[in-house]
Design a protein around this motif. Structure first.
Motif, PDB file in Angstrom:
ATOM      1  N   GLY A  41       0.822  -1.205   0.000  1.00  0.00           N
ATOM      2  CA  GLY A  41       0.000   0.000   0.000  1.00  0.00           C
ATOM      3  C   GLY A  41       0.848   1.242   0.000  1.00  0.00           C
ATOM      4  O   GLY A  41       1.369   1.654   1.029  1.00  0.00           O
ATOM      5  N   GLY A  42       1.030   1.853  -1.191  1.00  0.00           N
ATOM      6  CA  GLY A  42       1.798   3.091  -1.267  1.00  0.00           C
ATOM      7  C   GLY A  42       3.285   2.847  -1.126  1.00  0.00           C
ATOM      8  O   GLY A  42       3.878   2.086  -1.862  1.00  0.00           O
ATOM      9  N   THR A  43       3.896   3.523  -0.192  1.00  0.00           N
ATOM     10  CA  THR A  43       5.316   3.542   0.210  1.00  0.00           C
ATOM     11  C   THR A  43       6.149   4.522  -0.582  1.00  0.00           C
ATOM     12  O   THR A  43       7.202   4.921  -0.113  1.00  0.00           O
ATOM     13  CB  THR A  43       6.015   2.160   0.163  1.00  0.00           C
ATOM     14  N   GLY A  44       5.743   4.902  -1.767  1.00  0.00           N
ATOM     15  CA  GLY A  44       6.560   5.800  -2.569  1.00  0.00           C
ATOM     16  C   GLY A  44       6.003   7.215  -2.598  1.00  0.00           C
ATOM     17  O   GLY A  44       5.077   7.569  -1.854  1.00  0.00           O
ATOM     18  N   PHE A  45       6.550   8.035  -3.493  1.00  0.00           N
ATOM     19  CA  PHE A  45       6.184   9.445  -3.557  1.00  0.00           C
ATOM     20  C   PHE A  45       5.256   9.685  -4.730  1.00  0.00           C
ATOM     21  O   PHE A  45       5.641   9.528  -5.895  1.00  0.00           O
ATOM     22  CB  PHE A  45       7.438  10.311  -3.673  1.00  0.00           C
ATOM     23  N   VAL A  46       4.023  10.043  -4.440  1.00  0.00           N
ATOM     24  CA  VAL A  46       3.047  10.445  -5.449  1.00  0.00           C
ATOM     25  C   VAL A  46       3.270  11.917  -5.747  1.00  0.00           C
ATOM     26  O   VAL A  46       3.258  12.757  -4.839  1.00  0.00           O
ATOM     27  CB  VAL A  46       1.610  10.187  -4.944  1.00  0.00           C
ATOM     28  N   THR A  47       3.467  12.233  -7.021  1.00  0.00           N
ATOM     29  CA  THR A  47       3.838  13.598  -7.395  1.00  0.00           C
ATOM     30  C   THR A  47       2.690  14.394  -8.001  1.00  0.00           C
ATOM     31  O   THR A  47       2.783  15.618  -8.104  1.00  0.00           O
ATOM     32  CB  THR A  47       5.011  13.566  -8.382  1.00  0.00           C
ATOM     33  N   LEU A 448      -2.155   0.622  -5.297  1.00  0.00           N
ATOM     34  CA  LEU A 448      -1.062   1.569  -5.525  1.00  0.00           C
ATOM     35  C   LEU A 448       0.198   1.008  -4.872  1.00  0.00           C
ATOM     36  O   LEU A 448       0.430   1.200  -3.681  1.00  0.00           O
ATOM     37  CB  LEU A 448      -1.414   2.932  -4.938  1.00  0.00           C
ATOM     38  N   GLU A 449       0.993   0.303  -5.645  1.00  0.00           N
ATOM     39  CA  GLU A 449       2.205  -0.345  -5.141  1.00  0.00           C
ATOM     40  C   GLU A 449       3.393   0.239  -5.877  1.00  0.00           C
ATOM     41  O   GLU A 449       3.659  -0.104  -7.025  1.00  0.00           O
ATOM     42  CB  GLU A 449       2.126  -1.861  -5.327  1.00  0.00           C
ATOM     43  N   GLU A 450       4.102   1.147  -5.227  1.00  0.00           N
ATOM     44  CA  GLU A 450       5.169   1.892  -5.893  1.00  0.00           C
ATOM     45  C   GLU A 450       6.428   1.938  -5.052  1.00  0.00           C
ATOM     46  O   GLU A 450       7.227   2.855  -5.155  1.00  0.00           O
ATOM     47  CB  GLU A 450       4.684   3.315  -6.218  1.00  0.00           C
ATOM     48  N   GLY A 451       6.614   0.936  -4.201  1.00  0.00           N
ATOM     49  CA  GLY A 451       7.787   0.935  -3.339  1.00  0.00           C
ATOM     50  C   GLY A 451       9.053   0.540  -4.075  1.00  0.00           C
ATOM     51  O   GLY A 451       9.027  -0.177  -5.073  1.00  0.00           O
ATOM     52  N   GLY A 749      10.336   0.456  -9.360  1.00  0.00           N
ATOM     53  CA  GLY A 749       9.481   1.282  -8.520  1.00  0.00           C
ATOM     54  C   GLY A 749       8.068   0.766  -8.390  1.00  0.00           C
ATOM     55  O   GLY A 749       7.171   1.526  -8.010  1.00  0.00           O
ATOM     56  N   ARG A 750       7.831  -0.522  -8.652  1.00  0.00           N
ATOM     57  CA  ARG A 750       6.472  -1.066  -8.632  1.00  0.00           C
ATOM     58  C   ARG A 750       6.263  -2.060  -7.496  1.00  0.00           C
ATOM     59  O   ARG A 750       5.432  -2.967  -7.566  1.00  0.00           O
ATOM     60  CB  ARG A 750       6.150  -1.729  -9.976  1.00  0.00           C
ATOM     61  N   GLY A 751       7.030  -1.907  -6.419  1.00  0.00           N
ATOM     62  CA  GLY A 751       6.818  -2.743  -5.256  1.00  0.00           C
ATOM     63  C   GLY A 751       7.261  -4.177  -5.495  1.00  0.00           C
ATOM     64  O   GLY A 751       8.123  -4.460  -6.330  1.00  0.00           O
TER      65      GLY A 751
END
Length: 775
Positions: A41-47, A448-451, A749-751
């Protein structure tokens, strides 16, 4: 019409294949697989977040390195849209901007490209889709874009004319000016009449200059099918931050009276009242900045008014402004977020009177207490506490530090999304704010998996355990449920390396960067499979993680910290003391034999090293022909087979491929069935086979992909397809020791992604490339 400088004829149009190999109909050397994300769930930076103004419930989001997503309101999930991106175009996973047609819900565009500093070998591109991102076509640009550069939270630099969606504008970075398309994004030309190139050395240096950062239209100055007449462009220029055209883009000039001294992060037009709102900061961000203002321009009177919740002239401010949105049902209602507010949390401000007065999402209530206008429910993602407890004034979970993306749903005044927490957060009762109520915030991150994954282990009979960038890492007891917590005791910001003891698999060690005031070591240990952790001592001078390895029985450890010149060290027991190892260079890559507890291996710039005394001393192997660099090299020893090692990696300018040693690294033989390889992993052996299944990120007979071998690399089947490429290179790759055919890996960057063979009533027939048949 403004003069245009056309894209050179050599700029290619690239259309990715969207169709997967259907079950039972597939290339002769592939096997159908099903791929899913391990739930974090998330973990990265949404711009950036962009709502469609043509269809309720439709929205898109962009990330700095993890691609682009579409919101599915019916299921409450985000759908990834760029998993087809291949090795050669990995930079497309960095999304610099998104534009959605205000009149046709099926049309969407994305400006893609990862870096402007030379790291990304490709130029940027504009992707276009007529089916909400299910399939794409691309026009390559004659310059780079920086989806992961500083300034990536500014925008949106890509915009579509709300009255004529065949007209789009793109603000380019690093001095490349303003670009325009009049055919729906198929071809692009530079607007030579635009007077500012966007190359301003006063921002952050030429390679970090975001250039022209947003384009927005006053919809009321056009009509359907005709070009909108008033267009505003924000430029990262402290002297001339806003430009305007009032003749449909034919001529341009700096907007008179525009505020100077700060950088315009975002601009939003209220077409009902002919107002332009601008949020500014003294830094391009996303993680710097101390001052800023919010301004309102009245196009009718030509006047500017500073409407900052806390003006830059105040001694109380320690942030700029970035995220900016208006309520399109109530144009006098607007919201703005702090560009960066590290302590005690980010701040969101709201006004219902055109910025005359503001309220904030939290207020001081007698230090250290704070009065909140929100409740943040993280039941579905409990790890959002980041392993800490609330100690006023610091409360967890946090709103977020760099609030650059913030949008009120144009169809629903109660619905807000913003880049809060490690991903996206939102509320569906926003207007309760205005009546003194509490808004209910929840993470909006399902799908939304972007870690950024740094390491991955799956001990036999144990849980999946990950090393993660930014959030440390997790133990996954379930692949479909978010973990309860990040690693604690200590908390790492980024875990750089993780390993387990093959013969005692509940013993795990990790190394990384500390993010815990109570932490004393950059290495930590677990004896219960990663459920709980403890730390020992550490050598002096360590500030980073490097690589770390556990002996086969967990009795000792070898650690190569990532600090320049810091020697490799070894420890008996759980790091109570460390001793320098002899005979091995600093910053080597280290690993353990999976059978012999006294044998460790190391690799450094083309030389393989072996220790047979538990890591006290290493001896260089005479093996030659290996990659002459550490860059991109990954090697692993095979479970259950002493001295059996596979090494992958290299680059085009050095040796590049896959090698195997069966004598503890004394000699290596290059695997002839593979032309290039970047990673290798092992999983449960196929039925009837004794040797573990191999999984390789490689090129086999000219086809790059993810492959499996059941016969020690003699033959291979491709297990991914053109729809599931995830940017090309799995930084991390391992099979499952308990489930045959299952493979875990990371996209760009897709977890964490896992794949299983496609199941049907009759197993699909497949053949494979075999080196003995096809050489």
């Amino acid at each position: 019409m403004a003069a245009l400088l056309s894209v050179p004829a050599t700029a290619a149009v690239w259309a990715p294949r969207a169709a997967a190999a259907a079950p039972g109909r597939h290339p002769s050397f592939s096997e159908p697989y099903t791929f899913r994300n391990v739930t974090i769930g998330g973990t990265g930076f949404v711009t950036g977040i962009v709502f469609s103004q043509a269809q309720k419930g439709l929205a898109y989001t962009r990330t700095d390195v993890g691609g682009m997503y579409r919101w599915n309101a019916a299921t409450g999930t985000w759908q990834p849209l760029l998993d087809w991106v291949d090795w050669d175009h990995w930079g497309y996973m960095g999304v610099a901007s998104i534009a959605a047609s205000p009149s046709d819900p099926a049309k969407v565009w994305a400006a893609v490209g990862m870096y402007t500093n030379g790291v990304d070998p490709n130029n940027g591109a504009v992707l276009r889709s007529c089916d909400k991102g299910a399939t794409w076509q691309a026009t390559v640009l004659p310059f780079t874009l920086g989806g992961n550069m500083n300034g990536r939270g500014m925008g949106e630099r890509l915009a579509v004319d709300p009255n004529n969606d065949r007209v789009l504008y793109l603000g380019a970075p690093t001095g490349h000016g303003l670009w325009r398309s009049t055919d729906g994004g198929v071809t692009w030309g530079q607007v030579t009449a635009f007077p500012n190139s966007g190359d301003d050395p006063k921002t952050s240096g030429t390679t970090e200059d975001p250039g022209l950062v947003w384009v927005t239209f006053d919809t009321s100055t056009g009509r359907r099918g005709r070009t909108t007449q008033t267009i505003y462009v924000g430029v990262a220029d402290r002297d001339d931050p806003v430009y305007r055209s009032t003749d449909g883009g034919t001529t341009w000039a700096p907007l008179p009276g525009a505020p100077t001294g700060y950088l315009p992060h975002r601009g939003v037009v209220d077409p009902d009242n002919h107002l332009l709102y601008v949020a500014t900061s003294d830094d391009i961000g996303p993680f710097g900045g101390g001052k800023g203002d919010v301004w309102k321009f009245d196009a009718t009177s030509g006047g500017w008014n500073r409407i900052s919740p806390i003006p830059s002239s105040s001694g109380d401010d320690y942030f700029g402004y970035s995220g900016l949105t208006i309520d399109r049902h109530h144009p006098g209602t607007l919201m703005v977020g702090t560009q960066v507010s590290w302590w005690p949390d980010g701040i969101i401000f709201r006004s219902t009177d055109f910025g005359a007065t503001w309220t904030r999402i939290w207020d001081w209530d007698g230090y250290p207490d704070r009065k909140l206008r929100y409740d943040f429910d993280i039941t579905a993602t409990p790890w959002y506490t980041m392993g800490t407890r609330s100690e006023p004034p610091i409360l967890v979970p946090k709103i977020g530090q760099a609030l650059s993306a913030m949008e009120i749903d144009p169809f629903d005044s109660d619905h807000l999304l913003f880049n809060g927490g490690p991903g996206i957060a939102g509320t569906s009762n926003l207007t309760a704010w205005d009546t003194g109520g509490t808004i209910e915030i929840t993470p909006v991150v399902e799908g939304l998996e972007e870690g950024a994954v740094q390491g991955l282990i799956k001990p036999p009979g144990g849980a999946l355990v990950s090393a993660m960038g930014d959030v440390g890492g997790f133990r996954h007891d379930s692949l479909t449920t978010a973990p309860k917590t990040v690693f604690t005791s200590p908390v790492f910001s980024t875990t750089t390396s993780i390993d387990y003891a093959e013969l005692n698999p509940r013993t795990i060690v990790r190394a990384g960067y500390l993010n815990d005031p109570g932490g004393t070591s950059h290495a930590a240990f677990s004896t219960d499979g990663g459920a709980t952790w403890f730390q020992g001592a550490e050598p002096s001078g360590v500030t980073s993680g490097g690589t770390i390895a556990a002996a086969a029985d967990g009795s000792r450890f070898v650690w190569a910290p990532g600090d320049s010149g810091r020697p490799v060290v070894h420890s008996t027991g759980f790091g109570t003391s460390w001793t320098d190892a002899a005979g091995v260079p600093a910053n080597a890559i280290v690993a353990s034999d999976r059978v012999n507890p006294m044998t460790f291996y190391a690799y450094s710039n083309g030389t393989f090293y072996v220790s047979t005394d538990g890591g006290a001393a290493f001896t260089a192997s005479a093996a030659g022909g290996l990659p002459a660099t550490n860059w991109g090299v990954r090697f692993k020893a095979v479970p259950g087979r002493e001295g059996d090692i596979w090494l992958a990696g290299g680059a085009s300018w050095t040796s590049y491929g896959l090698w195997r040693s069966t004598d503890s690294g004394a000699t290596f033989t290059q695997v002839s069935s593979v032309q290039q390889a970047d990673n290798i992993g092992f999983g449960r052996a196929a039925p009837g086979r004794a040797y573990p299944a191999l999984y390789a990120a490689a090129t086999v007979h000219g086809q790059r992909g993810l492959f499996r071998s059941e016969d020690t690399g003699k033959s291979w089947v491709r297990v991914n397809d053109d729809r599931h490429q995830y940017g090309g290179l799995p930084e991390v790759l391992t099979g499952d020791p308990d489930t045959y055919g299952r493979v875990y890996f990371t996209g760009y960057g897709r977890g964490i992604i896992y794949g299983d063979p496609y199941r049907e009533s009759k197993p699909p027939h497949h053949s494979s490339w075999d080196s003995s048949d096809h050489e």
